[in-house]
Scaffold this motif. Structure first.
Motif, PDB file in Angstrom:
ATOM      1  N   SER A 179       0.847  -1.205   0.000  1.00 15.99           N
ATOM      2  CA  SER A 179       0.000   0.000   0.000  1.00 15.99           C
ATOM      3  C   SER A 179       0.879   1.251   0.000  1.00 15.99           C
ATOM      4  CB  SER A 179      -0.859   0.077   1.262  1.00 15.99           C
ATOM      5  OG  SER A 179      -1.891  -0.831   1.215  1.00 15.99           O
ATOM      6  N   LYS A 180       1.871   1.233   0.870  1.00 18.81           N
ATOM      7  CA  LYS A 180       2.747   2.410   0.965  1.00 18.81           C
ATOM      8  C   LYS A 180       3.525   2.610  -0.333  1.00 18.81           C
ATOM      9  CE  LYS A 180       3.429   1.972   5.984  1.00 18.81           C
ATOM     10  NZ  LYS A 180       4.347   1.470   7.021  1.00 18.81           N
ATOM     11  N   MET A 181       3.926   1.501  -0.935  1.00 20.32           N
ATOM     12  CA  MET A 181       4.675   1.616  -2.185  1.00 20.32           C
ATOM     13  C   MET A 181       3.801   2.258  -3.283  1.00 20.32           C
ATOM     14  SD  MET A 181       5.186   0.117  -5.344  1.00 20.32           S
ATOM     15  CE  MET A 181       4.465  -1.526  -5.303  1.00 20.32           C
ATOM     16  N   LEU A 182       2.534   1.819  -3.346  1.00 21.00           N
ATOM     17  CA  LEU A 182       1.644   2.388  -4.373  1.00 21.00           C
ATOM     18  C   LEU A 182       1.345   3.860  -4.091  1.00 21.00           C
ATOM     19  CD1 LEU A 182      -0.756  -0.675  -4.737  1.00 21.00           C
ATOM     20  CD2 LEU A 182       1.006   0.058  -6.364  1.00 21.00           C
ATOM     21  N   THR A 183       1.223   4.184  -2.810  1.00 19.32           N
ATOM     22  CA  THR A 183       1.021   5.588  -2.433  1.00 19.32           C
ATOM     23  C   THR A 183       2.233   6.419  -2.864  1.00 19.32           C
ATOM     24  OG1 THR A 183      -0.477   5.114  -0.636  1.00 19.32           O
ATOM     25  CG2 THR A 183       0.819   7.113  -0.411  1.00 19.32           C
ATOM     26  N   THR A 184       3.413   5.843  -2.693  1.00 16.50           N
ATOM     27  CA  THR A 184       4.632   6.551  -3.112  1.00 16.50           C
ATOM     28  C   THR A 184       4.600   6.798  -4.616  1.00 16.50           C
ATOM     29  OG1 THR A 184       5.748   5.202  -1.450  1.00 16.50           O
ATOM     30  CG2 THR A 184       7.143   6.554  -2.862  1.00 16.50           C
ATOM     31  N   PHE A 185       4.208   5.771  -5.354  1.00 15.73           N
ATOM     32  CA  PHE A 185       4.107   5.922  -6.815  1.00 15.73           C
ATOM     33  C   PHE A 185       3.158   7.074  -7.167  1.00 15.73           C
ATOM     34  CE2 PHE A 185       1.406   4.712 -10.515  1.00 15.73           C
ATOM     35  CZ  PHE A 185       2.336   4.948 -11.517  1.00 15.73           C
ATOM     36  N   LEU A 186       1.942   7.024  -6.590  1.00 19.64           N
ATOM     37  CA  LEU A 186       0.932   8.030  -6.948  1.00 19.64           C
ATOM     38  C   LEU A 186       1.393   9.448  -6.641  1.00 19.64           C
ATOM     39  CD1 LEU A 186      -2.308   6.251  -5.695  1.00 19.64           C
ATOM     40  CD2 LEU A 186      -1.718   6.803  -8.058  1.00 19.64           C
ATOM     41  N   LEU A 187       2.090   9.594  -5.520  1.00 22.05           N
ATOM     42  CA  LEU A 187       2.429  10.944  -5.089  1.00 22.05           C
ATOM     43  C   LEU A 187       3.811  11.391  -5.539  1.00 22.05           C
ATOM     44  CD1 LEU A 187       0.636  10.723  -1.676  1.00 22.05           C
ATOM     45  CD2 LEU A 187       0.009  12.213  -3.557  1.00 22.05           C
ATOM     46  N   SER A 188       4.474  10.569  -6.324  1.00 22.40           N
ATOM     47  CA  SER A 188       5.744  11.067  -6.860  1.00 22.40           C
ATOM     48  C   SER A 188       5.741  11.137  -8.382  1.00 22.40           C
ATOM     49  CB  SER A 188       6.937  10.245  -6.339  1.00 22.40           C
ATOM     50  OG  SER A 188       6.729   8.896  -6.578  1.00 22.40           O
ATOM     51  N   MET A 189       4.599  10.814  -8.982  1.00 19.64           N
ATOM     52  CA  MET A 189       4.501  10.944 -10.439  1.00 19.64           C
ATOM     53  C   MET A 189       4.054  12.366 -10.798  1.00 19.64           C
ATOM     54  SD  MET A 189       5.243   8.214 -12.288  1.00 19.64           S
ATOM     55  CE  MET A 189       4.299   8.152 -13.814  1.00 19.64           C
ATOM     56  N   LYS A 190       4.223  12.677 -12.081  1.00 19.68           N
ATOM     57  CA  LYS A 190       3.753  13.974 -12.572  1.00 19.68           C
ATOM     58  C   LYS A 190       2.261  13.858 -12.923  1.00 19.68           C
ATOM     59  CE  LYS A 190       5.201  17.413 -15.890  1.00 19.68           C
ATOM     60  NZ  LYS A 190       6.021  17.484 -17.083  1.00 19.68           N
ATOM     61  N   GLY A 191       1.510  14.925 -12.683  1.00 19.76           N
ATOM     62  CA  GLY A 191       0.064  14.887 -12.927  1.00 19.76           C
ATOM     63  C   GLY A 191      -0.640  14.990 -11.588  1.00 19.76           C
ATOM     64  N   THR A 192      -1.831  15.552 -11.597  1.00 20.87           N
ATOM     65  CA  THR A 192      -2.556  15.719 -10.335  1.00 20.87           C
ATOM     66  C   THR A 192      -2.985  14.348  -9.795  1.00 20.87           C
ATOM     67  OG1 THR A 192      -3.321  17.871 -11.068  1.00 20.87           O
ATOM     68  CG2 THR A 192      -4.566  16.851  -9.276  1.00 20.87           C
ATOM     69  N   PRO A 193      -2.597  14.006  -8.549  1.00 23.34           N
ATOM     70  CA  PRO A 193      -2.991  12.700  -8.010  1.00 23.34           C
ATOM     71  C   PRO A 193      -4.425  12.695  -7.501  1.00 23.34           C
ATOM     72  CG  PRO A 193      -1.115  13.642  -6.793  1.00 23.34           C
ATOM     73  CD  PRO A 193      -1.680  14.727  -7.646  1.00 23.34           C
ATOM     74  N   TYR A 194      -5.149  11.633  -7.850  1.00 26.75           N
ATOM     75  CA  TYR A 194      -6.506  11.397  -7.356  1.00 26.75           C
ATOM     76  C   TYR A 194      -6.430  10.173  -6.461  1.00 26.75           C
ATOM     77  CZ  TYR A 194      -8.353  14.926 -10.387  1.00 26.75           C
ATOM     78  OH  TYR A 194      -8.619  16.137 -10.959  1.00 26.75           O
ATOM     79  N   TYR A 195      -6.724  10.386  -5.193  1.00 35.53           N
ATOM     80  CA  TYR A 195      -6.528   9.328  -4.206  1.00 35.53           C
ATOM     81  C   TYR A 195      -7.890   8.949  -3.653  1.00 35.53           C
ATOM     82  CZ  TYR A 195      -3.681   6.758  -0.860  1.00 35.53           C
ATOM     83  OH  TYR A 195      -3.067   5.766  -0.135  1.00 35.53           O
ATOM     84  N   TYR A 196      -8.203   7.658  -3.655  1.00 34.27           N
ATOM     85  CA  TYR A 196      -9.551   7.186  -3.338  1.00 34.27           C
ATOM     86  C   TYR A 196      -9.711   6.874  -1.852  1.00 34.27           C
ATOM     87  CZ  TYR A 196     -13.853   4.497  -4.220  1.00 34.27           C
ATOM     88  OH  TYR A 196     -15.135   4.035  -4.224  1.00 34.27           O
ATOM     89  N   TYR A 197     -10.810   7.345  -1.258  1.00 36.51           N
ATOM     90  CA  TYR A 197     -11.054   7.141   0.180  1.00 36.51           C
ATOM     91  C   TYR A 197     -10.805   5.666   0.538  1.00 36.51           C
ATOM     92  CZ  TYR A 197     -15.187   4.218  -0.004  1.00 36.51           C
ATOM     93  OH  TYR A 197     -16.013   3.137  -0.192  1.00 36.51           O
ATOM     94  N   GLY A 198     -10.214   5.447   1.684  1.00 34.67           N
ATOM     95  CA  GLY A 198      -9.983   4.068   2.133  1.00 34.67           C
ATOM     96  C   GLY A 198      -8.632   3.517   1.708  1.00 34.67           C
TER      97      GLY A 198
END
Ligand code: NOJ
Length: 592
Positions: free
Chosen positions: A384-403
């Motif tokens: 989970s943490k690894m995927l969060t790292t991916f989402l928040l270190s890529m270019k483009g506005t991150p959309y993060y889903y509740y839960g």
């Protein structure tokens, strides 16, 4: 043991490209600053977030009661799935009144209080705009179907039955797959790209467009901060409804109906008009759900010079890895090489113009940790943490889903009666009609894409129904809520939740993670995803292991000791120029 705990050695420069090339890259890639490019968006599925009146359905008061929590995440924008008047054939994506609040969710006073509460906390609110179709219970449709000369007749697409059956168009949530439904009152068929409860609006009619712009302006005047636009590329159609052959689909639309459906004439005239009549008047954000959007056409929506929309989201990433010929059945051996190629190619689309988004989960997708990580107890937190790292270190506005911030997993229901989603139920019925294997279908959906997997109620604590509701939840709470919940993770500094908060903060404090040029470093490696982000001489290296075993990455040149910005493990194992990433390890190094 050859492991050395880092910070003792290294570092790579990756400065192998000359300073000059790097400068050029930066100049070309540095985009104009905008608040919506810097924002982290948190998506809330209101039905499943928090129920305050005990009817088992989340409500606006529930969201208000959790504003402190939402603010504590560090996010900037909340996107709410539709909250308008709706008979709920498709959980609010069938709107019967665009300027009211769904009864189960509360009242317009609740909405005003929510908006005020969010703005007071410095949070912005983005609503869902569903205007490819309305509900068949909307008064426009109720009128439209009364007679062929009703003033609302042309608000929808009708095909007179005396001309014979209309040419095939797909209807996504129908057991027979047809997007046309016969209505005997006027002896005609009407078009619905989704269920028969969602008739498609006729955008060729200027009155329809004006009604929609008026409604959008009304919401903006109330103070909302943007719209996420549901299947917006579908609004424009060839209304002569010609027969489309497979050859034509193959030749012009990559063989895909969704691309054909999204490629109608006047699409960009409408979006430009919408921009002039509505969007350009406010400081708001607009997001195209890019169904049928291709890399070759994406800029037509979001190139600033065209004055249409701000950003779009593509489906190439989330469509990867399904087994062809089956309904959203996941191939566990999906290819990371392909995954990286998809995200890298899309990054290239927005290199000099426009702006993209990045997401792995939403209300139409399975839970990201089940789908792209690993939800067994041993690896759920790390992945989970690894995927969060991916989402928040890529270019483009991150959309993060509740839960996802607590690592919620797929619901993995055992029987069709547990599902509520119109799409999954229709697919099940299709299999039943064709005599397919129903048990296999249910099994496949546990790791696969049935939409209810990602819609189960938010897990607030270990109590009955996870403290989502005092009543009977509309969709069962995941059994694992005793172990996976906000209350436990809030207290634990190493939890997924607190990692998410740290990662959001890190992105905000390092604009290289927002605006920096992206460069993939390990194209052919099927285990790790390594890339850099570079901005004005600053450089961050992102290392992600997508496997459940150690994986080595050879680092290029080593020149100085790097700063670790974040690491989902305690240690980093570096020997000479090789780093051994532990299972699902994620590390960010600041190189310059
Ligand atoms: C896309 C939405 O995300 C999905 O939930 C919905 O069912 C369809 N559009 C139809 O509105």
């Amino acid at each position: 043991m050859t492991r050395l705990i880092i910070l003792s050695l290294i570092f790579l420069t990756l400065n192998s490209c000359s300073k000059k090339t790097e400068k050029n890259l930066e100049e070309k890639t540095f985009p104009k600053k905008e608040w919506w490019k810097e924002a982290v968006v948190y998506q809330i599925y209101p039905r499943s977030f928090k129920d305050t009146d005990g009817d088992g359905v989340g409500d606006l008061k529930g969201i208000i009661s959790k504003l402190e929590y939402i603010k504590s995440l560090g996010i900037d924008v909340v996107w709410l799935n539709p909250i308008y008047g709706s008979p709920n054939a498709d959980n609010g994506y069938d709107i019967s009144d665009y300027q009211s609040i769904m009864k189960e969710f509360g009242t317009m006073e609740d909405f005003d209080a929510l908006l005020k509460g969010m703005h007071e906390k410095g949070l912005k609110l983005v609503m869902d705009l569903v205007v490819n179709h309305s509900s068949d219970e909307h008064k426009w449709f109720q009128e439209s179907k009364k007679s062929r000369d009703n003033p609302y007749r042309d608000y929808y697409h009708w095909w007179p039955a005396e001309k014979g059956k209309p040419a095939f168009r797909p209807g996504a949530f129908e057991v027979d797959g047809s997007g046309w439904r016969y209505d005997k009152t006027t002896n005609a068929y009407y078009l619905h790209y989704f269920s028969y409860k969602q008739p498609d609006l006729n955008w060729e009619n200027p009155k329809v467009r004006q009604e929609i712009y008026k409604m959008m302006n009304w919401w903006f005047k109330k103070g909302i901060d943007g719209f996420r636009m549901d299947v917006i590329p579908f609004i424009a159609k060839d209304t002569t409804f010609p027969v489309i052959t497979q050859e034509e689909l193959n030749k012009n639309y990559e063989g895909r109906w969704d691309v054909y459906m999204a490629s109608g004439p006047h699409l960009h005239d409408y979006l430009h008009e919408m921009n002039k009549e509505v969007l350009s008047k406010y400081d708001v954000m607009s997001l195209a759900e890019g169904a049928g959007m291709l890399k070759s056409t994406a800029l037509n929506f979001v190139d600033e010079d065209r004055e249409e929309l701000n950003m779009g989201y593509h489906f190439d990433g989330v469509n990867l890895g399904y087994v062809p010929g089956y309904f959203k059945k996941m191939n566990p051996n999906w290819s990371l090489v392909e995954f990286k190629k998809i995200y890298s190619d899309w990054d290239a689309v927005y290199k000099t113009k426009g702006w993209g988004t990045i997401y792995l989960g939403n209300h139409d997708q399975p839970r990201m940790v089940t789908r792209w990580g690993n939800d067994v107890p041993e690896f759920r937190e790390y992945s989970s943490k690894m995927l969060t790292t991916f989402l928040l270190s890529m270019k483009g506005t991150p959309y993060y889903y509740y839960g996802d911030e607590i690592g919620m997993t797929n619901a993995k229901f055992d029987k069709i009666e547990d599902y509520r989603d119109i799409e999954t139920i229709a697919e099940y019925e299709k299999i039943k009609t064709t005599g397919g294997d129903l048990n296999q279908f249910i099994e496949d959906q546990k790791s696969g894409g049935a939409r209810d997997n990602g819609r189960t109620p938010m897990q607030w604590n270990a109590s009955n129904n996870a403290n989502f509701t005092a009543g009977e939840p509309w969709l069962s709470v995941n059994k694992n809520h005793a172990d996976i919940n906000v209350e436990i993770q809030d207290k634990d500094p190493n939890s997924i939740l607190n990692y998410f908060r740290k990662m959001v903060k890190l992105r905000k404090e390092n604009d290289v993670l927002i605006y920096g040029a992206y460069q993939l470093l390990d194209e052919a490696n099927n285990e790790t995803y390594t890339f850099t982000r570079t901005l004005n001489g600053r450089k961050v290296l992102v290392l992600l292991n997508f496997t459940e075993h150690d994986s080595k990455v050879v680092l290029p040149e080593i020149s100085k000791i790097p700063e670790v910005l974040i690491n989902n493990y305690e240690t980093a194992d570096i020997t000479e120029n090789t780093i051994t990433l532990q299972p699902y390890q994620a590390i960010l190094f600041k190189l310059n």
